[in-house]
Design an enzyme around this catalytic site. Structure first.
Site, PDB file in Angstrom:
ATOM      1  N   GLY A  13      10.824  52.527  15.067  1.00 28.66           N
ATOM      2  CA  GLY A  13      12.282  52.504  15.049  1.00 28.66           C
ATOM      3  C   GLY A  13      12.830  52.421  13.635  1.00 28.66           C
ATOM      4  O   GLY A  13      12.077  52.306  12.656  1.00 28.66           O
ATOM      5  N   ARG A  40       6.116  55.071  25.027  1.00 29.46           N
ATOM      6  CA  ARG A  40       6.481  56.409  24.548  1.00 29.46           C
ATOM      7  C   ARG A  40       6.138  56.611  23.070  1.00 29.46           C
ATOM      8  O   ARG A  40       6.159  57.751  22.578  1.00 29.46           O
ATOM      9  CB  ARG A  40       7.963  56.686  24.790  1.00 29.46           C
ATOM     10  N   SER A  41       5.836  55.532  22.353  1.00 27.91           N
ATOM     11  CA  SER A  41       5.459  55.648  20.937  1.00 27.91           C
ATOM     12  C   SER A  41       3.962  55.818  20.740  1.00 27.91           C
ATOM     13  O   SER A  41       3.511  56.164  19.640  1.00 27.91           O
ATOM     14  CB  SER A  41       5.929  54.417  20.158  1.00 27.91           C
ATOM     15  N   CYS A 129      22.764  40.881  10.579  1.00 31.17           N
ATOM     16  CA  CYS A 129      22.884  41.549   9.291  1.00 31.17           C
ATOM     17  C   CYS A 129      24.251  41.340   8.645  1.00 31.17           C
ATOM     18  O   CYS A 129      24.356  41.167   7.425  1.00 31.17           O
ATOM     19  CB  CYS A 129      22.581  43.034   9.441  1.00 31.17           C
ATOM     20  N   SER A 159      24.509  52.912  11.472  1.00 35.57           N
ATOM     21  CA  SER A 159      23.071  52.654  11.541  1.00 35.57           C
ATOM     22  C   SER A 159      22.772  51.264  12.065  1.00 35.57           C
ATOM     23  O   SER A 159      21.639  50.974  12.448  1.00 35.57           O
ATOM     24  CB  SER A 159      22.414  52.853  10.167  1.00 35.57           C
ATOM     25  N   GLY A 160      23.795  50.406  12.126  1.00 43.25           N
ATOM     26  CA  GLY A 160      23.626  49.117  12.776  1.00 43.25           C
ATOM     27  C   GLY A 160      23.349  49.265  14.264  1.00 43.25           C
ATOM     28  O   GLY A 160      22.848  48.331  14.909  1.00 43.25           O
ATOM     29  N   LYS A 234      28.735  35.440  16.744  1.00 40.70           N
ATOM     30  CA  LYS A 234      27.498  35.267  15.975  1.00 40.70           C
ATOM     31  C   LYS A 234      27.806  34.899  14.536  1.00 40.70           C
ATOM     32  O   LYS A 234      27.113  34.066  13.934  1.00 40.70           O
ATOM     33  CB  LYS A 234      26.684  36.576  15.981  1.00 40.70           C
ATOM     34  N   ARG A 256      33.477  48.793  13.727  1.00 40.90           N
ATOM     35  CA  ARG A 256      32.526  49.869  13.462  1.00 40.90           C
ATOM     36  C   ARG A 256      33.258  50.999  12.751  1.00 40.90           C
ATOM     37  O   ARG A 256      34.343  51.413  13.178  1.00 40.90           O
ATOM     38  CB  ARG A 256      31.924  50.382  14.769  1.00 40.90           C
ATOM     39  N   HIS A 263      26.822  47.727   5.381  1.00 38.20           N
ATOM     40  CA  HIS A 263      27.976  47.012   5.928  1.00 38.20           C
ATOM     41  C   HIS A 263      28.806  46.417   4.791  1.00 38.20           C
ATOM     42  O   HIS A 263      28.273  46.058   3.739  1.00 38.20           O
ATOM     43  CB  HIS A 263      27.517  45.851   6.821  1.00 38.20           C
TER      44      HIS A 263
END
Length: 352
Positions: A13, A40-41, A129, A159-160, A234, A256, A263
């Site tokens: 990933g 699947r990997s 993050c 991309s988060g 969070k 977003r 970010h």
């Protein structure tokens, strides 16, 4: 042969790929590497230090003879397999939110609370993050001026949301660009209709609830009864834990934005002690993992493009807040795939 036996869960990933790059770039002492993925990997390989290493399927035996296991495959996988890794005497460094608020699990940003690693019982959590990016600038100021409360608005890259988020922004941007008459699009009065009138319509959204290209979504993670999202909660809960300030008040709005990587956070913080821009600049210029970029009259301030791919976060736009006593407003940007995830996790492992 020296070094540690390492497992990386979610190795194929976005987070896992970045982690492998950081381990290689920082010459982390590795005796063996075990990339682990879903069914699947299996059959795929990862590249590491010039070698092609096949991906193994995640199962109960994945952590035998492993010293450190990095988890970057989501909360469900972590909840199911972190305990198994610990039973195999591996130390788990978990990127997900599964264990962050567990009082028995340290939540660590090495530049801020490295000493908390010593109290681990087999699991160490990597913070959210966005929280990490904000705290890289907020914590150095707190040490001198003592933060009282915080207001934050985030600008979070697609991309988060992983590679699917990146793909959706790319696809929608191409569809907009290929429209023969993009300037003829007009907002419609009826919100129940498509977002734009014909000719053409807004590119369909599958990853995000609305189109992300040329748009802003004040919606990261799911909404709670309070009206805040989980991501916003969070930021408060994790900030309190990392800084050991259980009463600190943090109000965040997480957004977003159509940016691929890195970010940014607009922060207004109120402090207990008097603060000046000059003193704040002095403090931030010496903070580890942080670069002061604050010459607004020369158009010098942090931007996502400037920090993408860099280890350090950047802070700028420092100014005394006009609405709060002892208030300072500033802007901080950081690569959430590096300091917000992979780099921070590897730094934790280096502390071990």
């Amino acid at each position: 042969m020296g070094g540690y036996h390492i497992a990386v869960v979610g190795a194929t990933g976005a987070a896992g790929t970045e982690l492998l790059r950081v381990l290689e770039r920082r010459s982390f002492p590795i005796a063996s590497l075990r990339p682990i993925g879903s069914a699947r990997s299996v059959g795929k390989s990862v590249q590491f230090c010039g070698d092609s290493i096949p991906v193994e399927k995640l199962d109960a035996g994945s952590f035998e003879k492993i010293d450190i296991a990095f988890f970057g495959a989501g909360g469900d996988v972590s909840r199911n397999y972190v305990p198994i890794a610990c039973q195999a005497d591996a130390i788990a460094i978990d990127k997900s939110s599964a264990f962050r608020m567990d009082p028995q699990v340290p939540l660590v940003i090495p530049e801020i609370n490295a000493e908390d690693v010593r109290i681990h019982r087999g699991v160490i959590a990597n913070p959210n993050c966005t929280t990490t990016v904000m705290l890289m600038a907020l914590y150095p100021l707190h040490k001198i001026f003592r933060v009282h409360r915080v207001f934050a608005a985030t600008y979070q890259a697609v991309s988060g949301s992983g590679t699917r988020g990146v793909g959706e922004l790319t696809r929608q941007t191409k569809e907009w660009a290929e429209d023969e008459q993009p300037c003829s699009r007009r907002p419609v009065a009826d919100a129940k209709e498509t977002a734009f009138d014909q000719p053409g319509s807004a590119p369909p959204a599958t990853v995000f609830p609305h189109p992300i290209a040329f748009n802003l979504l004040p919606h990261v993670d799911s909404f709670l009864e309070s009206g805040y999202t989980k991501e916003e909660v969070k930021m408060q809960d994790e900030t309190r834990k990392i800084m050991h300030l259980p009463e600190l008040r943090v109000s965040a709005t997480c957004v977003r934005v159509p940016v691929y990587r890195a970010h940014s956070v607009a922060v207004t913080a109120e402090f207990e002690r008097p603060i000046s821009v000059e003193r704040a600049r002095e403090v931030l210029s010496k903070a580890p993992g942080l670069e002061l970029v604050d010459e607004p009259h020369n158009n010098c301030y942090p931007t996502p493009l400037n920090v993408a791919g860099k280890d350090d976060c950047q802070v700028g736009r420092l100014r005394l807040d006009c609405a709060l006593e002892n208030g300072l407003s500033f802007w901080v940007s950081g690569d959430q795939l590096l300091k917000g995830a992979a780099l921070n996790a590897v730094q934790i492992a280096e502390l071990l």
